[in-house]
Scaffold this motif. Structure first.
Motif, PDB file in Angstrom:
ATOM      1  N   ALA A 129       0.809  -1.227   0.000  1.00  0.00           N
ATOM      2  CA  ALA A 129       0.000   0.000   0.000  1.00  0.00           C
ATOM      3  C   ALA A 129       0.840   1.274   0.000  1.00  0.00           C
ATOM      4  CB  ALA A 129      -0.953   0.004   1.193  1.00  0.00           C
ATOM      5  N   ARG A 130       2.008   1.233   0.641  1.00  0.00           N
ATOM      6  CA  ARG A 130       2.861   2.421   0.724  1.00  0.00           C
ATOM      7  C   ARG A 130       3.947   2.426  -0.345  1.00  0.00           C
ATOM      8  NH1 ARG A 130       1.401   1.115   5.887  1.00  0.00           N
ATOM      9  NH2 ARG A 130       0.505   2.801   7.134  1.00  0.00           N
ATOM     10  N   SER A 131       3.845   1.508  -1.287  1.00  0.00           N
ATOM     11  CA  SER A 131       4.828   1.441  -2.371  1.00  0.00           C
ATOM     12  C   SER A 131       4.246   2.035  -3.647  1.00  0.00           C
ATOM     13  CB  SER A 131       5.253  -0.008  -2.616  1.00  0.00           C
ATOM     14  OG  SER A 131       4.262  -0.710  -3.349  1.00  0.00           O
ATOM     15  N   ASN A 132       5.014   1.955  -4.719  1.00  0.00           N
ATOM     16  CA  ASN A 132       4.561   2.451  -6.017  1.00  0.00           C
ATOM     17  C   ASN A 132       3.771   1.404  -6.794  1.00  0.00           C
ATOM     18  OD1 ASN A 132       7.027   0.926  -6.193  1.00  0.00           O
ATOM     19  ND2 ASN A 132       7.083   1.474  -8.352  1.00  0.00           N
ATOM     20  N   VAL A 133       3.611   0.195  -6.214  1.00  0.00           N
ATOM     21  CA  VAL A 133       2.945  -0.915  -6.921  1.00  0.00           C
ATOM     22  C   VAL A 133       1.521  -1.070  -6.416  1.00  0.00           C
ATOM     23  CG1 VAL A 133       3.047  -3.354  -7.533  1.00  0.00           C
ATOM     24  CG2 VAL A 133       5.169  -2.079  -7.150  1.00  0.00           C
ATOM     25  N   LYS A 134       0.557  -0.940  -7.317  1.00  0.00           N
ATOM     26  CA  LYS A 134      -0.851  -1.108  -6.981  1.00  0.00           C
ATOM     27  C   LYS A 134      -1.318  -2.492  -7.438  1.00  0.00           C
ATOM     28  CE  LYS A 134      -1.220   3.152  -5.511  1.00  0.00           C
ATOM     29  NZ  LYS A 134       0.226   3.473  -5.591  1.00  0.00           N
ATOM     30  N   VAL A 135      -2.000  -3.216  -6.557  1.00  0.00           N
ATOM     31  CA  VAL A 135      -2.469  -4.573  -6.861  1.00  0.00           C
ATOM     32  C   VAL A 135      -3.987  -4.579  -6.957  1.00  0.00           C
ATOM     33  CG1 VAL A 135      -2.490  -6.990  -6.133  1.00  0.00           C
ATOM     34  CG2 VAL A 135      -0.502  -5.548  -5.611  1.00  0.00           C
ATOM     35  N   SER A 136      -4.496  -5.171  -8.036  1.00  0.00           N
ATOM     36  CA  SER A 136      -5.942  -5.306  -8.223  1.00  0.00           C
ATOM     37  C   SER A 136      -6.275  -6.750  -8.580  1.00  0.00           C
ATOM     38  CB  SER A 136      -6.438  -4.386  -9.348  1.00  0.00           C
ATOM     39  OG  SER A 136      -6.173  -3.027  -9.069  1.00  0.00           O
TER      40      SER A 136
END
Length: 265
Positions: free
Chosen positions: A174-181
């Motif tokens: 959540a606090r990184s640049n990677v968004k997971v969907s």
């Protein structure tokens, strides 16, 4: 060598929803790394995309369930300097019928393709994704992940794994640049066998049936907007929401009646 250009990696990209993802991403100007079995339709997909969109398309033919196939793919990307900033774990397989009527070899293959391959793809490519200023992971689950289906017990189990894994990893990152969907479609018309399954349910299935292109369009749009759980189609979304309020024992009895048509498959 591809230098500093970003690529969207799509598994199972030569047919069905994976192919639709490829066309949708190309229409948005994304370069593509298409992964599928080494068959003519993989190159045909590339040629079709290149004839319509000014994007770079790289194909890589492999059976990702083979030992070391995922690591070999990752090493190929490093050698070719292919920078992946969007990972779409789409490849998967399924089957319906009584649990004991399907061979253990088929179950092991399904567990490998649906879960092990997705997990290892995410594991190996995550460090590369973190190097991008903005990166995304989209995992293909199903609305069945929240509706355990009798006569599709192993398949829905694999999709529930994908669903839970995606939500958990999303919070870790959540606090990184990677968004997971995670995308959870209902029935999708991808092949003749799928059409037979949909027809076996009659009109009720056709009410929520979507085409691959619809799933891809909704999936990519919501992925780029950072949405966690994506349920394409208003009817499917409504069913998933309503079923959350249904007692488990009643829900399972209802699902058994609805999916009894798979019993003798």
């Amino acid at each position: 060598m591809y230098g500093n250009e970003n690529f969207t990696l799509i598994t199972g990209a030569s047919m069905g929803i994976g192919k639709a993802f490829a066309f949708e991403c190309a229409s948005r100007g994304m370069n593509l790394l298409l992964i599928a079995l080494q068959e003519p339709r993989l190159e045909e997909t590339k040629e079709d995309i290149c004839s319509k969109y000014p994007v770079e398309v790289v194909t890589y033919g492999a059976d990702l369930t083979e030992p070391s196939a995922v690591t070999a793919l990752f090493q190929y990307c490093l050698q070719q300097k292919i920078k992946v900033n969007i990972l779409i774990n789409n490849v998967g397989m399924g089957a319906g019928g009584r649990f004991e009527n399907i061979s253990p070899d088929f179950y092991l293959q399904m567990l490998n393709l649906n879960n092990q391959v997705m997990t290892m793809m995410t594991y190996y490519f995550l460090p590369m994704l973190k190097e991008s200023s903005s990166a995304y992971i989209l995992n293909m689950s199903s609305m069945e992940a929240t509706l355990p289906l009798p006569y599709k017990s192993v398949y829905t189990g694999t999709k529930n794994f994908i669903y839970a894994f995606s939500l958990a990893l999303r919070e870790e990152l959540a606090r990184s640049n990677v968004k997971v969907s995670v995308v959870c479609p209902g029935p999708v018309l991808t092949n003749p066998d799928g059409l037979k399954r949909i027809n076996s349910h009659g009109k009720r299935a056709k009410l929520i049936m979507l085409m691959p292109e619809e799933v891809a369009k909704i999936g990519i749009k919501n992925l780029l907007q950072g949405k966690g759980v994506i349920v394409p189609g208003k009817v499917s979304w409504t069913i998933v929401k309503l079923m959350k309020f249904c007692p488990t024992s009643l829900k399972m009895k209802m699902l058994e009646r609805v999916f009894r048509v798979y019993r003798d498959h």
